[in-house]
Write a protein that holds these residues in place. Structure first.
Motif, PDB file in Angstrom:
ATOM      1  N   PRO A 219     -42.542   9.044 -17.727  1.00 18.19           N
ATOM      2  CA  PRO A 219     -42.904   9.028 -16.299  1.00 18.19           C
ATOM      3  C   PRO A 219     -44.171   9.821 -15.999  1.00 18.19           C
ATOM      4  O   PRO A 219     -44.929   9.465 -15.090  1.00 18.19           O
ATOM      5  CB  PRO A 219     -41.682   9.648 -15.610  1.00 18.19           C
ATOM      6  N   HIS A 220     -44.425  10.873 -16.770  1.00 14.07           N
ATOM      7  CA  HIS A 220     -45.632  11.670 -16.586  1.00 14.07           C
ATOM      8  C   HIS A 220     -46.876  10.839 -16.916  1.00 14.07           C
ATOM      9  O   HIS A 220     -47.819  10.755 -16.109  1.00 14.07           O
ATOM     10  CB  HIS A 220     -45.571  12.915 -17.473  1.00 14.07           C
ATOM     11  N   PHE A 221     -46.874  10.203 -18.073  1.00 13.65           N
ATOM     12  CA  PHE A 221     -48.066   9.475 -18.512  1.00 13.65           C
ATOM     13  C   PHE A 221     -48.191   8.100 -17.852  1.00 13.65           C
ATOM     14  O   PHE A 221     -49.306   7.585 -17.702  1.00 13.65           O
ATOM     15  CB  PHE A 221     -48.080   9.356 -20.035  1.00 13.65           C
ATOM     16  N   TYR A 222     -47.069   7.502 -17.454  1.00 15.21           N
ATOM     17  CA  TYR A 222     -47.172   6.251 -16.697  1.00 15.21           C
ATOM     18  C   TYR A 222     -47.829   6.503 -15.344  1.00 15.21           C
ATOM     19  O   TYR A 222     -48.623   5.694 -14.861  1.00 15.21           O
ATOM     20  CB  TYR A 222     -45.788   5.638 -16.483  1.00 15.21           C
ATOM     21  N   ALA A 223     -47.481   7.632 -14.713  1.00 13.41           N
ATOM     22  CA  ALA A 223     -48.106   7.972 -13.429  1.00 13.41           C
ATOM     23  C   ALA A 223     -49.606   8.203 -13.617  1.00 13.41           C
ATOM     24  O   ALA A 223     -50.424   7.763 -12.798  1.00 13.41           O
ATOM     25  CB  ALA A 223     -47.444   9.220 -12.844  1.00 13.41           C
ATOM     26  N   LEU A 224     -49.971   8.883 -14.706  1.00 12.96           N
ATOM     27  CA  LEU A 224     -51.385   9.092 -15.013  1.00 12.96           C
ATOM     28  C   LEU A 224     -52.084   7.757 -15.246  1.00 12.96           C
ATOM     29  O   LEU A 224     -53.204   7.535 -14.762  1.00 12.96           O
ATOM     30  CB  LEU A 224     -51.531   9.986 -16.245  1.00 12.96           C
ATOM     31  N   ALA A 225     -51.421   6.861 -15.951  1.00 11.56           N
ATOM     32  CA  ALA A 225     -52.013   5.559 -16.250  1.00 11.56           C
ATOM     33  C   ALA A 225     -52.214   4.731 -14.981  1.00 11.56           C
ATOM     34  O   ALA A 225     -53.182   3.964 -14.882  1.00 11.56           O
ATOM     35  CB  ALA A 225     -51.129   4.796 -17.233  1.00 11.56           C
ATOM     36  N   MET A 226     -51.321   4.875 -14.014  1.00 15.53           N
ATOM     37  CA  MET A 226     -51.502   4.181 -12.736  1.00 15.53           C
ATOM     38  C   MET A 226     -52.744   4.691 -12.017  1.00 15.53           C
ATOM     39  O   MET A 226     -53.499   3.917 -11.420  1.00 15.53           O
ATOM     40  CB  MET A 226     -50.271   4.362 -11.854  1.00 15.53           C
ATOM     41  N   ARG A 227     -52.959   6.007 -12.091  1.00 20.10           N
ATOM     42  CA  ARG A 227     -54.135   6.597 -11.446  1.00 20.10           C
ATOM     43  C   ARG A 227     -55.425   6.140 -12.119  1.00 20.10           C
ATOM     44  O   ARG A 227     -56.460   6.013 -11.482  1.00 20.10           O
ATOM     45  CB  ARG A 227     -54.051   8.129 -11.507  1.00 20.10           C
ATOM     46  N   ARG A 228     -55.364   5.894 -13.417  1.00 19.56           N
ATOM     47  CA  ARG A 228     -56.562   5.564 -14.195  1.00 19.56           C
ATOM     48  C   ARG A 228     -56.513   4.142 -14.745  1.00 19.56           C
ATOM     49  O   ARG A 228     -57.147   3.848 -15.758  1.00 19.56           O
ATOM     50  CB  ARG A 228     -56.684   6.550 -15.364  1.00 19.56           C
ATOM     51  N   VAL A 229     -55.808   3.263 -14.064  1.00 20.08           N
ATOM     52  CA  VAL A 229     -55.540   1.943 -14.619  1.00 20.08           C
ATOM     53  C   VAL A 229     -56.807   1.161 -14.953  1.00 20.08           C
ATOM     54  O   VAL A 229     -56.882   0.507 -16.009  1.00 20.08           O
ATOM     55  CB  VAL A 229     -54.635   1.126 -13.661  1.00 20.08           C
ATOM     56  N   GLU A 230     -57.823   1.238 -14.101  1.00 18.87           N
ATOM     57  CA  GLU A 230     -59.040   0.457 -14.356  1.00 18.87           C
ATOM     58  C   GLU A 230     -59.820   0.995 -15.552  1.00 18.87           C
ATOM     59  O   GLU A 230     -60.463   0.232 -16.272  1.00 18.87           O
ATOM     60  CB  GLU A 230     -59.921   0.420 -13.111  1.00 18.87           C
ATOM     61  N   GLU A 231     -59.735   2.293 -15.764  1.00 15.59           N
ATOM     62  CA  GLU A 231     -60.397   2.888 -16.922  1.00 15.59           C
ATOM     63  C   GLU A 231     -59.716   2.438 -18.214  1.00 15.59           C
ATOM     64  O   GLU A 231     -60.387   2.093 -19.191  1.00 15.59           O
ATOM     65  CB  GLU A 231     -60.379   4.419 -16.816  1.00 15.59           C
ATOM     66  N   TYR A 232     -58.394   2.455 -18.218  1.00 16.15           N
ATOM     67  CA  TYR A 232     -57.650   1.982 -19.397  1.00 16.15           C
ATOM     68  C   TYR A 232     -57.904   0.495 -19.633  1.00 16.15           C
ATOM     69  O   TYR A 232     -58.019   0.042 -20.778  1.00 16.15           O
ATOM     70  CB  TYR A 232     -56.152   2.237 -19.226  1.00 16.15           C
ATOM     71  N   ARG A 233     -58.000  -0.254 -18.543  1.00 14.55           N
ATOM     72  CA  ARG A 233     -58.276  -1.690 -18.671  1.00 14.55           C
ATOM     73  C   ARG A 233     -59.651  -1.914 -19.309  1.00 14.55           C
ATOM     74  O   ARG A 233     -59.809  -2.745 -20.199  1.00 14.55           O
ATOM     75  CB  ARG A 233     -58.216  -2.368 -17.306  1.00 14.55           C
ATOM     76  N   ALA A 234     -60.640  -1.147 -18.851  1.00 13.36           N
ATOM     77  CA  ALA A 234     -61.997  -1.278 -19.391  1.00 13.36           C
ATOM     78  C   ALA A 234     -62.058  -0.911 -20.867  1.00 13.36           C
ATOM     79  O   ALA A 234     -62.839  -1.482 -21.621  1.00 13.36           O
ATOM     80  CB  ALA A 234     -62.956  -0.403 -18.583  1.00 13.36           C
TER      81      ALA A 234
ATOM     82  N   VAL B 284     -51.525  -1.609 -17.023  1.00 16.93           N
ATOM     83  CA  VAL B 284     -52.571  -2.581 -17.342  1.00 16.93           C
ATOM     84  C   VAL B 284     -51.945  -3.924 -17.709  1.00 16.93           C
ATOM     85  O   VAL B 284     -52.384  -4.987 -17.255  1.00 16.93           O
ATOM     86  CB  VAL B 284     -53.456  -2.079 -18.506  1.00 16.93           C
ATOM     87  N   VAL B 285     -50.895  -3.872 -18.519  1.00 16.35           N
ATOM     88  CA  VAL B 285     -50.278  -5.093 -19.042  1.00 16.35           C
ATOM     89  C   VAL B 285     -49.261  -5.687 -18.081  1.00 16.35           C
ATOM     90  O   VAL B 285     -49.219  -6.905 -17.875  1.00 16.35           O
ATOM     91  CB  VAL B 285     -49.606  -4.801 -20.402  1.00 16.35           C
ATOM     92  N   LYS B 286     -48.440  -4.823 -17.473  1.00 18.41           N
ATOM     93  CA  LYS B 286     -47.320  -5.308 -16.652  1.00 18.41           C
ATOM     94  C   LYS B 286     -47.526  -5.130 -15.151  1.00 18.41           C
ATOM     95  O   LYS B 286     -46.766  -5.692 -14.357  1.00 18.41           O
ATOM     96  CB  LYS B 286     -46.036  -4.584 -17.067  1.00 18.41           C
ATOM     97  N   GLY B 287     -48.496  -4.334 -14.736  1.00 12.77           N
ATOM     98  CA  GLY B 287     -48.737  -4.122 -13.318  1.00 12.77           C
ATOM     99  C   GLY B 287     -47.998  -2.924 -12.755  1.00 12.77           C
ATOM    100  O   GLY B 287     -47.141  -2.322 -13.414  1.00 12.77           O
ATOM    101  N   PHE B 288     -48.329  -2.578 -11.516  1.00 11.92           N
ATOM    102  CA  PHE B 288     -47.772  -1.386 -10.874  1.00 11.92           C
ATOM    103  C   PHE B 288     -46.275  -1.504 -10.589  1.00 11.92           C
ATOM    104  O   PHE B 288     -45.533  -0.536 -10.716  1.00 11.92           O
ATOM    105  CB  PHE B 288     -48.520  -1.090  -9.576  1.00 11.92           C
ATOM    106  N   SER B 289     -45.837  -2.669 -10.154  1.00 14.27           N
ATOM    107  CA  SER B 289     -44.435  -2.834  -9.777  1.00 14.27           C
ATOM    108  C   SER B 289     -43.504  -2.534 -10.950  1.00 14.27           C
ATOM    109  O   SER B 289     -42.525  -1.791 -10.808  1.00 14.27           O
ATOM    110  CB  SER B 289     -44.194  -4.257  -9.269  1.00 14.27           C
ATOM    111  N   VAL B 290     -43.798  -3.087 -12.095  1.00 14.96           N
ATOM    112  CA  VAL B 290     -42.989  -2.848 -13.298  1.00 14.96           C
ATOM    113  C   VAL B 290     -43.106  -1.393 -13.733  1.00 14.96           C
ATOM    114  O   VAL B 290     -42.110  -0.764 -14.112  1.00 14.96           O
ATOM    115  CB  VAL B 290     -43.423  -3.791 -14.445  1.00 14.96           C
ATOM    116  N   THR B 291     -44.302  -0.847 -13.659  1.00 17.56           N
ATOM    117  CA  THR B 291     -44.511   0.542 -14.063  1.00 17.56           C
ATOM    118  C   THR B 291     -43.691   1.495 -13.208  1.00 17.56           C
ATOM    119  O   THR B 291     -43.083   2.448 -13.720  1.00 17.56           O
ATOM    120  CB  THR B 291     -46.002   0.912 -13.973  1.00 17.56           C
TER     121      THR B 291
END
Length: 304
Positions: free
Chosen positions: A197-212, A220-227
């Motif tokens: 939950p800690h790193f998923y929340a971080l990934a939501m904040r930085r989703v576009e960077e991880y996508r790039a 990135v793969v499943k979207g915010f709702s699933v996350t």
């Protein structure tokens, strides 16, 4: 003109030293080292408490365990920076790392990383073989399994990376009591469950960077709702953990349960809000405070 030259001279003599230190602490990810050191110390401390050991009479063990843990974590983080130097320039939060800017070369990074790991493992093996083996497992699982394999290939990378992140309290405990009773494994399990939950929340904040950077993080793969569902699932898994830590006393169980319920309620209250990033920010900040407060509380409740 004289004042300008004097100011420039001062900047040349002061700024480089401070910059080098910042580069070094960025290379070893000092924030990660410090937070994991808290969990390692808690494991060490509780092992002394539950075995009726004497902390001040075992300062050599304390030093070897904490220094060893810190060094293998710092060394592993340096190697992680070396491995990720080809993608770190894409992400805002990592683009100023010294392995990206070139302030610390790849060869120096490898020397620092491997040197720290070797010395750290020596320290851990000086406590006992179990602590040393756990150190080896932690290094291998973080550097090879997570950094070199899972991170860029699997959406489950965060869960896989939670294994090495959960080992520090086990190392601390094993340095004092290599039998690793149930309480030690509860610390491991708590750390393991806390990380998604800690790193998923971080990934939501930085989703576009991880996508790039083409890193297959869950949002990135499943979207915010699933996350968000995954975050709530992992937070819910924390709820029963305190009840397996009764030996720390009822007051601690109540305190830890309150922290868990608080995190769960906070997540549920904002679950349906339209601003997912704001929700993720709140969950991320809570997770940071949660870890520090809970592991510090274990030490405090063990002596009162």
């Amino acid at each position: 003109m004289g004042d300008s030259r004097t100011l420039a001279s001062v900047e040349r003599t002061v700024h480089p030293a401070s910059t080098k230190w910042k580069d070094f602490t960025a290379l070893i990810k000092i924030g990660i080292v410090n937070s994991n050191l808290i969990t390692s110390f808690t494991g060490l401390w509780l092992a002394f408490v539950f075995t009726d050991g004497h902390f001040l009479q075992s300062l050599d063990t304390v030093f070897y365990a904490l220094a060893g843990s810190s060094l293998i974590m710092a060394g592993s983080c340096a190697l992680n920076n070396y491995i990720d130097r080809d993608i770190d320039h894409i992400m805002e939060r990592t683009k100023k790392r010294p392995t990206v800017t070139g302030k610390i070369t790849g060869s120096k990074t490898l020397i620092i990383g491997f040197s720290f790991i070797v010395v750290g493992l020596i320290f851990l093996f000086l406590t006992n073989i179990i602590a040393g083996i756990l150190g080896v497992i932690g290094v291998f699982s973080y550097v090879v399994v997570y950094s070199m394999w899972a991170k860029r290939n699997y959406v489950s990378n965060t869960v896989i990376g939670s294994l090495p992140g959960a080992i520090p309290p086990l190392i601390g405990w094993a340095a004092v009591d290599p039998s690793l009773p149930t309480m030690a494994w509860m610390l491991f399990l708590l750390m393991f469950i806390w990380q998604p939950p800690h790193f998923y929340a971080l990934a939501m904040r930085r989703v576009e960077e991880y996508r790039a950077a083409s890193i297959p993080m869950l949002p990135v793969v499943k979207g915010f709702s699933v996350t968000k569902k995954h975050i709530m699932f992992w937070v819910a898994l924390l709820l029963p953990i305190p009840f397996f830590m009764m030996s720390l006393g009822i007051p601690f169980v109540i305190f830890a349960t309150a922290l868990n319920i608080g995190w769960f309620i906070m997540g549920m209250m904002g679950y349906k809000k339209k601003d997912d990033v704001k929700w993720a920010n709140g969950m991320f900040i809570y997770s940071l405070n949660y870890l520090t407060i809970l592991f510090t509380a274990m030490v405090i409740f063990s002596v009162i």
